[in-house]
Design an enzyme around this catalytic site. Structure first.
Site, PDB file in Angstrom:
ATOM      1  N   ASN A  32       2.406   1.338   4.427  1.00 17.91           N
ATOM      2  CA  ASN A  32       2.368  -0.123   5.078  1.00 17.91           C
ATOM      3  C   ASN A  32       2.562   0.368   6.771  1.00 17.91           C
ATOM      4  O   ASN A  32       3.252  -0.858   7.152  1.00 17.91           O
ATOM      5  CB  ASN A  32       3.976  -0.424   4.958  1.00 17.91           C
ATOM      6  CG  ASN A  32       4.079  -1.692   5.095  1.00 17.91           C
ATOM      7  OD1 ASN A  32       5.756  -2.215   5.694  1.00 17.91           O
ATOM      8  ND2 ASN A  32       3.445  -2.443   5.187  1.00 17.91           N
TER       9      ASN A  32
ATOM     10  N   ASP B 217      -8.465   3.736   1.371  1.00 21.12           N
ATOM     11  CA  ASP B 217      -6.974   3.819   2.288  1.00 21.12           C
ATOM     12  C   ASP B 217      -8.100   4.774   3.419  1.00 21.12           C
ATOM     13  O   ASP B 217      -8.584   5.947   3.488  1.00 21.12           O
ATOM     14  CB  ASP B 217      -6.443   5.285   1.519  1.00 21.12           C
ATOM     15  CG  ASP B 217      -5.544   5.142   2.547  1.00 21.12           C
ATOM     16  OD1 ASP B 217      -4.893   5.375   3.482  1.00 21.12           O
ATOM     17  OD2 ASP B 217      -4.166   6.477   2.354  1.00 21.12           O
TER      18      ASP B 217
ATOM     19  N   CYS C  92      -1.538   0.990   7.627  1.00 21.58           N
ATOM     20  CA  CYS C  92      -3.127   0.735   7.107  1.00 21.58           C
ATOM     21  C   CYS C  92      -3.263  -1.158   6.681  1.00 21.58           C
ATOM     22  O   CYS C  92      -3.542  -1.849   7.646  1.00 21.58           O
ATOM     23  CB  CYS C  92      -3.816   1.722   6.981  1.00 21.58           C
ATOM     24  SG  CYS C  92      -3.912   3.061   8.109  1.00 21.58           S
ATOM     25  N   ARG C  93      -3.273  -0.969   5.385  1.00 21.21           N
ATOM     26  CA  ARG C  93      -3.868  -1.701   4.326  1.00 21.21           C
ATOM     27  C   ARG C  93      -3.210  -3.123   4.054  1.00 21.21           C
ATOM     28  O   ARG C  93      -3.529  -4.040   4.233  1.00 21.21           O
ATOM     29  CB  ARG C  93      -4.682  -1.262   3.238  1.00 21.21           C
ATOM     30  CG  ARG C  93      -5.810  -0.505   3.266  1.00 21.21           C
ATOM     31  CD  ARG C  93      -5.494   0.964   1.952  1.00 21.21           C
ATOM     32  NE  ARG C  93      -4.822   1.556   1.723  1.00 21.21           N
ATOM     33  CZ  ARG C  93      -4.382   2.050   0.453  1.00 21.21           C
ATOM     34  NH1 ARG C  93      -4.949   2.087  -0.276  1.00 21.21           N
ATOM     35  NH2 ARG C  93      -3.707   3.028   0.523  1.00 21.21           N
ATOM     36  N   SER C  94      -1.459  -2.901   3.693  1.00 20.98           N
ATOM     37  CA  SER C  94      -0.988  -3.955   3.834  1.00 20.98           C
ATOM     38  C   SER C  94      -1.034  -4.900   4.594  1.00 20.98           C
ATOM     39  O   SER C  94      -0.604  -6.273   4.301  1.00 20.98           O
ATOM     40  CB  SER C  94       0.256  -3.404   2.524  1.00 20.98           C
ATOM     41  OG  SER C  94       1.056  -2.520   2.953  1.00 20.98           O
TER      42      SER C  94
ATOM     43  N   CYS D 207       0.992  -1.147  -0.099  1.00 19.38           N
ATOM     44  CA  CYS D 207      -0.010  -0.151  -0.022  1.00 19.38           C
ATOM     45  C   CYS D 207       0.750   1.766  -0.267  1.00 19.38           C
ATOM     46  O   CYS D 207       2.139   0.494  -0.323  1.00 19.38           O
ATOM     47  CB  CYS D 207      -0.903   0.108   1.546  1.00 19.38           C
ATOM     48  SG  CYS D 207      -0.455   0.254   2.858  1.00 19.38           S
TER      49      CYS D 207
END
Ligand code: 4NP
Length: 154
Positions: free
Chosen positions: A11, A122, A13-15, A8
């Site tokens: 690195n 995001d 939140c999402r990934s 993301c």
């Protein structure tokens, strides 16, 4: 060994969530999972506390992960590079050296035909419900990915 990188922007939140969710489903020495951000804002940082909390409420511990930036050698290390949105895709593709590098990069949600909007939004500027929605999207996508990865190694 099959290696999978989740990418993301930050690195945090999402990934890290995608990394933790896929790892919890695979549970096998046949796979290596990691995550990275295209930006260097959060190198060395823990995941966002909201990602840690949402993962924890689903019995997944991502608190030991630390942020790192995507690097060109990741194209050599990883078989699959899954990005969360088009902007991550563009940032990674800019660093590709060959058509083989480019072929490794996919939007994560492309693994699930039932998902129409291929963007993992995001949640950084959102609230906990945005993180819960992201968790649910990533969990569905990682279940679909788990099935297709198991087919490829059988
Ligand atoms: P991520 O979210 O890409 O899902 O980790 C973000 C985290 C941090 C920032 C942007 C997005 N930031 O601008 O610091």
């Amino acid at each position: 060994m099959t290696s999978i990188l989740m990418v993301c922007l930050g690195n945090i939140c999402r990934s890290p969530l995608a990394h933790g969710i896929l790892e919890s489903k695979l549970q096998s020495d046949a796979f290596y999972v990691d995550s990275a951000g295209t930006a260097n804002y959060h190198v060395g940082d823990k995941p966002d506390y909201r990602s840690i909390a949402v993962a924890k409420s689903n019995n997944i511990d991502i608190s030991q992960q630390r942020g790192r930036q995507f690097k060109i050698s990741d194209f050599d290390t990883f078989d699959y590079i899954f990005v969360m949105d088009q902007s991550n895709f563009d940032n990674v593709i800019t660093l590709a050296r060959t058509t083989q590098d480019i072929a490794k990069v996919k939007l994560l949600l492309e693994v699930d035909d039932t998902i129409i909007d291929k963007r993992v939004p995001d949640p950084y500027y959102g609230d906990i419900t945005d993180f819960e929605k992201v968790y649910s999207l990533l969990d569905d996508a990682c279940s679909a990915l788990f099935k297709s990865l198991n087919k490829t190694i059988q």
